[in-house]
Design a protein around this motif. Structure first.
Motif, mmCIF file in Angstrom:
data_model
loop_
_atom_site.group_PDB
_atom_site.id
_atom_site.type_symbol
_atom_site.label_atom_id
_atom_site.label_comp_id
_atom_site.label_asym_id
_atom_site.label_seq_id
_atom_site.Cartn_x
_atom_site.Cartn_y
_atom_site.Cartn_z
ATOM 1 N N GLU A 41 4.340 7.591 -1.502
ATOM 2 C CA GLU A 41 5.146 7.102 -0.390
ATOM 3 C C GLU A 41 4.543 5.793 0.106
ATOM 4 O O GLU A 41 3.348 5.725 0.385
ATOM 5 N N PHE A 42 5.359 4.765 0.215
ATOM 6 C CA PHE A 42 4.882 3.462 0.670
ATOM 7 C C PHE A 42 4.686 3.476 2.179
ATOM 8 O O PHE A 42 5.485 4.059 2.915
ATOM 9 N N THR A 43 3.632 2.825 2.636
ATOM 10 C CA THR A 43 3.389 2.709 4.069
ATOM 11 C C THR A 43 4.135 1.496 4.609
ATOM 12 O O THR A 43 4.394 0.530 3.891
ATOM 13 N N ALA A 44 4.465 1.545 5.872
ATOM 14 C CA ALA A 44 5.224 0.461 6.492
ATOM 15 C C ALA A 44 4.340 -0.769 6.671
ATOM 16 O O ALA A 44 3.205 -0.673 7.126
ATOM 17 N N ASP A 45 4.872 -1.937 6.307
ATOM 18 C CA ASP A 45 4.139 -3.187 6.457
ATOM 19 C C ASP A 45 4.206 -3.718 7.886
ATOM 20 O O ASP A 45 3.326 -4.428 8.336
ATOM 21 N N ALA A 83 9.578 1.484 3.012
ATOM 22 C CA ALA A 83 9.164 2.690 3.728
ATOM 23 C C ALA A 83 10.116 3.864 3.458
ATOM 24 O O ALA A 83 9.775 5.009 3.720
ATOM 25 N N THR A 114 -4.549 11.641 -0.790
ATOM 26 C CA THR A 114 -4.897 12.661 0.188
ATOM 27 C C THR A 114 -4.797 14.019 -0.490
ATOM 28 O O THR A 114 -3.714 14.424 -0.922
ATOM 29 N N GLN A 153 10.391 7.214 -1.744
ATOM 30 C CA GLN A 153 9.461 8.294 -2.077
ATOM 31 C C GLN A 153 9.633 8.612 -3.554
ATOM 32 O O GLN A 153 10.735 8.933 -3.992
ATOM 33 N N THR A 155 0.844 -1.193 0.000
ATOM 34 C CA THR A 155 0.000 0.000 0.000
ATOM 35 C C THR A 155 0.879 1.244 0.000
ATOM 36 O O THR A 155 2.018 1.220 0.446
ATOM 37 N N ALA A 156 0.297 2.311 -0.499
ATOM 38 C CA ALA A 156 1.017 3.574 -0.559
ATOM 39 C C ALA A 156 0.027 4.713 -0.373
ATOM 40 O O ALA A 156 -1.184 4.516 -0.435
ATOM 41 N N ARG A 157 0.562 5.884 -0.151
ATOM 42 C CA ARG A 157 -0.291 7.064 -0.104
ATOM 43 C C ARG A 157 0.277 8.098 -1.055
ATOM 44 O O ARG A 157 1.499 8.233 -1.202
ATOM 45 N N ASP A 201 11.668 -3.156 6.880
ATOM 46 C CA ASP A 201 10.882 -2.770 5.708
ATOM 47 C C ASP A 201 11.617 -1.670 4.943
ATOM 48 O O ASP A 201 11.639 -0.520 5.369
#
Length: 103
Positions: free
Chosen positions: A26-30, A49, A75, A52, A2-4, A46
């Motif tokens: 930016e990837f979210t931490a698993d 994370a 967002t 970017q 997943t990313a945001r 990870d």
């Protein structure tokens, strides 16, 4: 994975708007970060994370995420209006000023 996707806001240390135009993926931490028992440092296994990716537009970032099978959450930024006074700072030193200038 997943990313945001977001547009960064200006830093608190500067009044400028540098590095706020691009969109960031930016990837979210698993997994959560953990504290190393020997040194007390915060660490994570990870490596995603740390990544970017910057894009010129929101659509480019969304297209990249879809093409690579990344679940992305977009967002939207909260835009601020400019705080510009009529006359500005130079008005304090104008020769046509009527009142006495005091601090």
């Amino acid at each position: 994975m997943t990313a945001r996707i977001y547009q960064p806001s200006k830093t608190a240390m500067s009044s400028g708007m540098a590095k706020t135009k691009a969109w960031v993926l930016e990837f979210t931490a698993d997994e959560p970060r953990r504290i190393d028992p020997l040194m007390g440092w915060t660490s994570s296994k990870d490596t995603q994370a740390q990544v970017q990716l910057r894009f010129a537009t929101k659509e480019e970032a969304i297209d990249y995420a879809e093409a690579n099978g990344i679940d992305a959450v977009v967002t939207l930024p909260k835009k601020r209006s400019a705080n510009v006074r009529p006359g500005g700072y130079g008005e304090n030193f104008a020769t046509s000023r009527r009142g006495a200038w005091t601090h």
